[in-house]
Design a protein around this motif. Structure first.
Motif, PDB file in Angstrom:
ATOM      1  N   SER A 126      25.606  31.517  45.510  1.00  8.02           N
ATOM      2  CA  SER A 126      24.722  31.576  44.350  1.00  8.02           C
ATOM      3  C   SER A 126      23.691  30.455  44.408  1.00  8.02           C
ATOM      4  O   SER A 126      24.025  29.276  44.250  1.00  8.02           O
ATOM      5  CB  SER A 126      25.525  31.466  43.047  1.00  8.02           C
TER       6      SER A 126
ATOM      7  N   PRO B  37      33.393  36.131  40.515  1.00  9.81           N
ATOM      8  CA  PRO B  37      32.767  37.448  40.370  1.00  9.81           C
ATOM      9  C   PRO B  37      31.857  37.739  41.552  1.00  9.81           C
ATOM     10  O   PRO B  37      31.305  36.827  42.176  1.00  9.81           O
ATOM     11  CB  PRO B  37      31.966  37.318  39.072  1.00  9.81           C
ATOM     12  N   THR B  38      31.698  39.013  41.857  1.00 16.32           N
ATOM     13  CA  THR B  38      30.798  39.405  42.940  1.00 16.32           C
ATOM     14  C   THR B  38      29.605  40.194  42.421  1.00 16.32           C
ATOM     15  O   THR B  38      28.576  40.243  43.072  1.00 16.32           O
ATOM     16  CB  THR B  38      31.536  40.251  43.990  1.00 16.32           C
ATOM     17  N   ASP B  39      29.750  40.797  41.241  1.00 16.27           N
ATOM     18  CA  ASP B  39      28.650  41.520  40.628  1.00 16.27           C
ATOM     19  C   ASP B  39      27.558  40.517  40.243  1.00 16.27           C
ATOM     20  O   ASP B  39      27.852  39.493  39.614  1.00 16.27           O
ATOM     21  CB  ASP B  39      29.155  42.255  39.377  1.00 16.27           C
ATOM     22  N   PRO B  40      26.297  40.754  40.622  1.00 17.86           N
ATOM     23  CA  PRO B  40      25.220  39.793  40.326  1.00 17.86           C
ATOM     24  C   PRO B  40      25.108  39.424  38.852  1.00 17.86           C
ATOM     25  O   PRO B  40      24.864  38.255  38.525  1.00 17.86           O
ATOM     26  CB  PRO B  40      23.961  40.512  40.815  1.00 17.86           C
TER      27      PRO B  40
ATOM     28  N   LEU C 160      30.719  28.545  42.960  1.00 21.38           N
ATOM     29  CA  LEU C 160      29.722  29.611  42.923  1.00 21.38           C
ATOM     30  C   LEU C 160      28.627  29.368  43.968  1.00 21.38           C
ATOM     31  O   LEU C 160      28.190  30.294  44.648  1.00 21.38           O
ATOM     32  CB  LEU C 160      29.117  29.730  41.519  1.00 21.38           C
TER      33      LEU C 160
ATOM     34  N   VAL D 167      27.998  37.105  38.093  1.00 18.58           N
ATOM     35  CA  VAL D 167      27.749  35.795  38.699  1.00 18.58           C
ATOM     36  C   VAL D 167      26.773  35.008  37.823  1.00 18.58           C
ATOM     37  O   VAL D 167      26.985  33.827  37.539  1.00 18.58           O
ATOM     38  CB  VAL D 167      27.210  35.925  40.141  1.00 18.58           C
TER      39      VAL D 167
ATOM     40  N   ALA E 170      29.832  30.150  47.331  1.00 19.59           N
ATOM     41  CA  ALA E 170      29.933  31.599  47.511  1.00 19.59           C
ATOM     42  C   ALA E 170      28.553  32.246  47.669  1.00 19.59           C
ATOM     43  O   ALA E 170      28.456  33.450  47.827  1.00 19.59           O
ATOM     44  CB  ALA E 170      30.676  32.224  46.342  1.00 19.59           C
TER      45      ALA E 170
ATOM     46  N   PRO F  59      39.673  34.608  41.541  1.00 20.61           N
ATOM     47  CA  PRO F  59      38.516  35.133  42.266  1.00 20.61           C
ATOM     48  C   PRO F  59      37.217  34.936  41.498  1.00 20.61           C
ATOM     49  O   PRO F  59      37.189  34.995  40.270  1.00 20.61           O
ATOM     50  CB  PRO F  59      38.834  36.619  42.426  1.00 20.61           C
TER      51      PRO F  59
END
Length: 91
Positions: free
Chosen positions: A48, A18-21, A43, A24, A46, A16
């Motif tokens: 970014s 990362p989703t935390d800014p 990324l 990321v 997703a 997976p």
């Protein structure tokens, strides 16, 4: 013949992102440092924008017309501009 990137070994798609800014941003920085195009693509896909910007920059530096075309086809204006510049230089 234009330079192209070597094939990316890719990352397992089951890992997976990362989703935390902040996480990321760290992942993008690590991918830039390692020139890990596969991770930058994941990324960017997703969402970014930093990863997408890094892909454009790396592709332009390498003269990777295929990657710039791919990004431009996805609507990235910077990639389209870089592609135009590189193609004009070839003429």
């Amino acid at each position: 013949m234009p330079a192209t990137s070597p094939p990316d070994p890719g990352l397992p798609t089951d890992v997976p992102l990362p989703t935390d800014p902040d996480a990321v941003a760290l992942a993008v920085e690590a991918a830039i440092e390692a020139e890990d195009l596969a991770l930058l693509r994941r990324l960017a896909d997703a969402g970014s924008s930093d990863a997408e910007d890094a892909l454009v920059e790396l592709a332009a530096e390498r003269g990777d017309l295929d990657e710039l075309r791919r990004l431009a086809a996805l609507g990235n204006r910077d990639a389209a501009d870089e592609l135009l510049e590189l193609e004009e230089e070839e003429e």
